[in-house]
Motif scaffolding. Structure first.
Motif, PDB file in Angstrom:
ATOM      1  N   PHE A  62       0.809  -1.208   0.000  1.00  0.00           N
ATOM      2  CA  PHE A  62       0.000   0.000   0.000  1.00  0.00           C
ATOM      3  C   PHE A  62       0.844   1.260   0.000  1.00  0.00           C
ATOM      4  O   PHE A  62       0.438   2.264  -0.557  1.00  0.00           O
ATOM      5  N   GLY A  63       2.031   1.216   0.590  1.00  0.00           N
ATOM      6  CA  GLY A  63       2.880   2.398   0.561  1.00  0.00           C
ATOM      7  C   GLY A  63       3.210   2.809  -0.869  1.00  0.00           C
ATOM      8  O   GLY A  63       3.170   3.974  -1.221  1.00  0.00           O
ATOM      9  N   LYS A  64       3.508   1.833  -1.711  1.00  0.00           N
ATOM     10  CA  LYS A  64       3.821   2.119  -3.113  1.00  0.00           C
ATOM     11  C   LYS A  64       2.554   2.382  -3.918  1.00  0.00           C
ATOM     12  O   LYS A  64       2.550   3.152  -4.874  1.00  0.00           O
ATOM     13  N   THR A  65       1.482   1.736  -3.534  1.00  0.00           N
ATOM     14  CA  THR A  65       0.246   1.801  -4.304  1.00  0.00           C
ATOM     15  C   THR A  65      -0.604   3.018  -3.937  1.00  0.00           C
ATOM     16  O   THR A  65      -1.556   3.325  -4.618  1.00  0.00           O
ATOM     17  N   LEU A  66      -0.240   3.723  -2.883  1.00  0.00           N
ATOM     18  CA  LEU A  66      -1.041   4.854  -2.419  1.00  0.00           C
ATOM     19  C   LEU A  66      -1.245   5.901  -3.504  1.00  0.00           C
ATOM     20  O   LEU A  66      -2.351   6.404  -3.693  1.00  0.00           O
ATOM     21  N   GLY A  67      -0.196   6.238  -4.222  1.00  0.00           N
ATOM     22  CA  GLY A  67      -0.329   7.236  -5.289  1.00  0.00           C
ATOM     23  C   GLY A  67      -1.324   6.806  -6.345  1.00  0.00           C
ATOM     24  O   GLY A  67      -2.162   7.589  -6.792  1.00  0.00           O
ATOM     25  N   LEU A  68      -1.240   5.544  -6.732  1.00  0.00           N
ATOM     26  CA  LEU A  68      -2.177   5.020  -7.723  1.00  0.00           C
ATOM     27  C   LEU A  68      -3.598   5.028  -7.175  1.00  0.00           C
ATOM     28  O   LEU A  68      -4.543   5.364  -7.871  1.00  0.00           O
ATOM     29  N   TYR A  69      -3.757   4.695  -5.875  1.00  0.00           N
ATOM     30  CA  TYR A  69      -5.090   4.698  -5.267  1.00  0.00           C
ATOM     31  C   TYR A  69      -5.696   6.098  -5.291  1.00  0.00           C
ATOM     32  O   TYR A  69      -6.880   6.273  -5.562  1.00  0.00           O
ATOM     33  N   ILE A  70      -4.885   7.104  -5.009  1.00  0.00           N
ATOM     34  CA  ILE A  70      -5.387   8.481  -5.008  1.00  0.00           C
ATOM     35  C   ILE A  70      -5.944   8.840  -6.382  1.00  0.00           C
ATOM     36  O   ILE A  70      -7.020   9.427  -6.500  1.00  0.00           O
ATOM     37  N   ALA A  71      -5.207   8.476  -7.430  1.00  0.00           N
ATOM     38  CA  ALA A  71      -5.653   8.761  -8.795  1.00  0.00           C
ATOM     39  C   ALA A  71      -6.934   7.982  -9.110  1.00  0.00           C
ATOM     40  O   ALA A  71      -7.896   8.540  -9.652  1.00  0.00           O
ATOM     41  N   VAL A  72      -6.960   6.695  -8.758  1.00  0.00           N
ATOM     42  CA  VAL A  72      -8.151   5.864  -9.007  1.00  0.00           C
ATOM     43  C   VAL A  72      -9.332   6.392  -8.224  1.00  0.00           C
ATOM     44  O   VAL A  72     -10.446   6.492  -8.738  1.00  0.00           O
ATOM     45  N   PHE A  73      -9.102   6.764  -6.961  1.00  0.00           N
ATOM     46  CA  PHE A  73     -10.183   7.289  -6.132  1.00  0.00           C
ATOM     47  C   PHE A  73     -10.803   8.527  -6.762  1.00  0.00           C
ATOM     48  O   PHE A  73     -12.026   8.662  -6.814  1.00  0.00           O
ATOM     49  N   PHE A  74      -9.978   9.443  -7.244  1.00  0.00           N
ATOM     50  CA  PHE A  74     -10.512  10.650  -7.856  1.00  0.00           C
ATOM     51  C   PHE A  74     -11.387  10.307  -9.058  1.00  0.00           C
ATOM     52  O   PHE A  74     -12.510  10.806  -9.179  1.00  0.00           O
ATOM     53  N   VAL A  75     -10.896   9.462  -9.939  1.00  0.00           N
ATOM     54  CA  VAL A  75     -11.641   9.118 -11.154  1.00  0.00           C
ATOM     55  C   VAL A  75     -12.946   8.409 -10.795  1.00  0.00           C
ATOM     56  O   VAL A  75     -14.022   8.769 -11.301  1.00  0.00           O
ATOM     57  N   VAL A  76     -12.888   7.428  -9.907  1.00  0.00           N
ATOM     58  CA  VAL A  76     -14.095   6.685  -9.514  1.00  0.00           C
ATOM     59  C   VAL A  76     -15.094   7.618  -8.840  1.00  0.00           C
ATOM     60  O   VAL A  76     -16.295   7.561  -9.112  1.00  0.00           O
ATOM     61  N   SER A  77     -14.607   8.511  -7.981  1.00  0.00           N
ATOM     62  CA  SER A  77     -15.534   9.415  -7.280  1.00  0.00           C
ATOM     63  C   SER A  77     -16.247  10.341  -8.261  1.00  0.00           C
ATOM     64  O   SER A  77     -17.437  10.627  -8.099  1.00  0.00           O
ATOM     65  N   GLN A  78     -15.553  10.795  -9.282  1.00  0.00           N
ATOM     66  CA  GLN A  78     -16.188  11.678 -10.260  1.00  0.00           C
ATOM     67  C   GLN A  78     -17.211  10.921 -11.114  1.00  0.00           C
ATOM     68  O   GLN A  78     -18.285  11.454 -11.420  1.00  0.00           O
ATOM     69  N   ILE A  79     -16.875   9.709 -11.491  1.00  0.00           N
ATOM     70  CA  ILE A  79     -17.823   8.891 -12.267  1.00  0.00           C
ATOM     71  C   ILE A  79     -19.078   8.617 -11.447  1.00  0.00           C
ATOM     72  O   ILE A  79     -20.204   8.774 -11.932  1.00  0.00           O
ATOM     73  N   LEU A  80     -18.896   8.234 -10.182  1.00  0.00           N
ATOM     74  CA  LEU A  80     -20.059   7.936  -9.334  1.00  0.00           C
ATOM     75  C   LEU A  80     -20.848   9.197  -9.001  1.00  0.00           C
ATOM     76  O   LEU A  80     -22.083   9.148  -8.904  1.00  0.00           O
ATOM     77  N   ALA A  81     -20.182  10.332  -8.834  1.00  0.00           N
ATOM     78  CA  ALA A  81     -20.902  11.589  -8.585  1.00  0.00           C
ATOM     79  C   ALA A  81     -21.783  11.937  -9.777  1.00  0.00           C
ATOM     80  O   ALA A  81     -22.919  12.398  -9.621  1.00  0.00           O
ATOM     81  N   PHE A  82     -21.271  11.691 -10.965  1.00  0.00           N
ATOM     82  CA  PHE A  82     -22.054  11.958 -12.173  1.00  0.00           C
ATOM     83  C   PHE A  82     -23.224  10.975 -12.284  1.00  0.00           C
ATOM     84  O   PHE A  82     -24.365  11.384 -12.541  1.00  0.00           O
ATOM     85  N   CYS A  83     -22.950   9.688 -12.058  1.00  0.00           N
ATOM     86  CA  CYS A  83     -23.985   8.653 -12.242  1.00  0.00           C
ATOM     87  C   CYS A  83     -25.056   8.670 -11.160  1.00  0.00           C
ATOM     88  O   CYS A  83     -26.217   8.410 -11.442  1.00  0.00           O
ATOM     89  N   THR A  84     -24.674   8.972  -9.914  1.00  0.00           N
ATOM     90  CA  THR A  84     -25.643   8.898  -8.817  1.00  0.00           C
ATOM     91  C   THR A  84     -26.285  10.231  -8.476  1.00  0.00           C
ATOM     92  O   THR A  84     -27.428  10.274  -8.045  1.00  0.00           O
ATOM     93  N   GLU A  85     -25.544  11.315  -8.648  1.00  0.00           N
ATOM     94  CA  GLU A  85     -26.042  12.625  -8.231  1.00  0.00           C
ATOM     95  C   GLU A  85     -26.218  13.591  -9.403  1.00  0.00           C
ATOM     96  O   GLU A  85     -26.668  14.714  -9.203  1.00  0.00           O
ATOM     97  N   GLY A  86     -25.799  13.180 -10.590  1.00  0.00           N
ATOM     98  CA  GLY A  86     -25.929  14.044 -11.759  1.00  0.00           C
ATOM     99  C   GLY A  86     -24.975  15.226 -11.761  1.00  0.00           C
ATOM    100  O   GLY A  86     -25.174  16.194 -12.489  1.00  0.00           O
ATOM    101  N   GLU A  87     -23.911  15.163 -10.951  1.00  0.00           N
ATOM    102  CA  GLU A  87     -22.951  16.263 -10.881  1.00  0.00           C
ATOM    103  C   GLU A  87     -22.079  16.266 -12.138  1.00  0.00           C
ATOM    104  O   GLU A  87     -21.548  15.254 -12.527  1.00  0.00           O
TER     105      GLU A  87
END
Length: 112
Positions: A62-87
């Motif tokens: 996870f120490g090495k993967t943290l940077g990748l997780y941050i990027a994935v989290f941002f992308v997933v959160s934006q997709i879900l915000a659009f799909c669930t809340e219409g943002e």
């Protein structure tokens, strides 16, 4: 296949997408709970617990993967915000998001 060549295993990427989805949807559940829908608390608690279990698997460095997780989290959160809340993302969000993704990739692939 550039991601595979760069050292991102497909299983790792899938695990990070699942963890990010559980975290974002867990937060959304809590938001609904705070908004007067009691089922949101239970759903949020279950999903956030699932996130904790997924992201802390011993197979992940996870120490090495943290940077990748941050990027994935941002992308997933934006997709879900659009799909669930219409943002819809604003230009500022897209620019800032590009910086987040770039930074996450630097953290993950950078050499000390």
């Amino acid at each position: 296949m550039a991601l595979l060549d760069a050292g991102i295993r497909p299983v790792t990427l899938i695990v990070l997408v699942l963890a990010a989805g559980a975290e974002v949807l867990g937060d959304l559940g809590m938001r609904h709970g705070l908004g007067g829908r009691p089922w949101g608390y239970l759903l949020g608690a279950l999903l956030l617990s699932g996130y904790g279990l997924i992201v802390n698997q011993p197979a992940l460095d996870f120490g090495k993967t943290l940077g990748l997780y941050i990027a994935v989290f941002f992308v997933v959160s934006q997709i879900l915000a659009f799909c669930t809340e219409g943002e819809r993302p604003t230009p500022a969000l897209l620019i800032g998001g590009a910086l987040i993704v770039a930074g996450g990739l630097v953290i993950h692939f950078g050499r000390a």
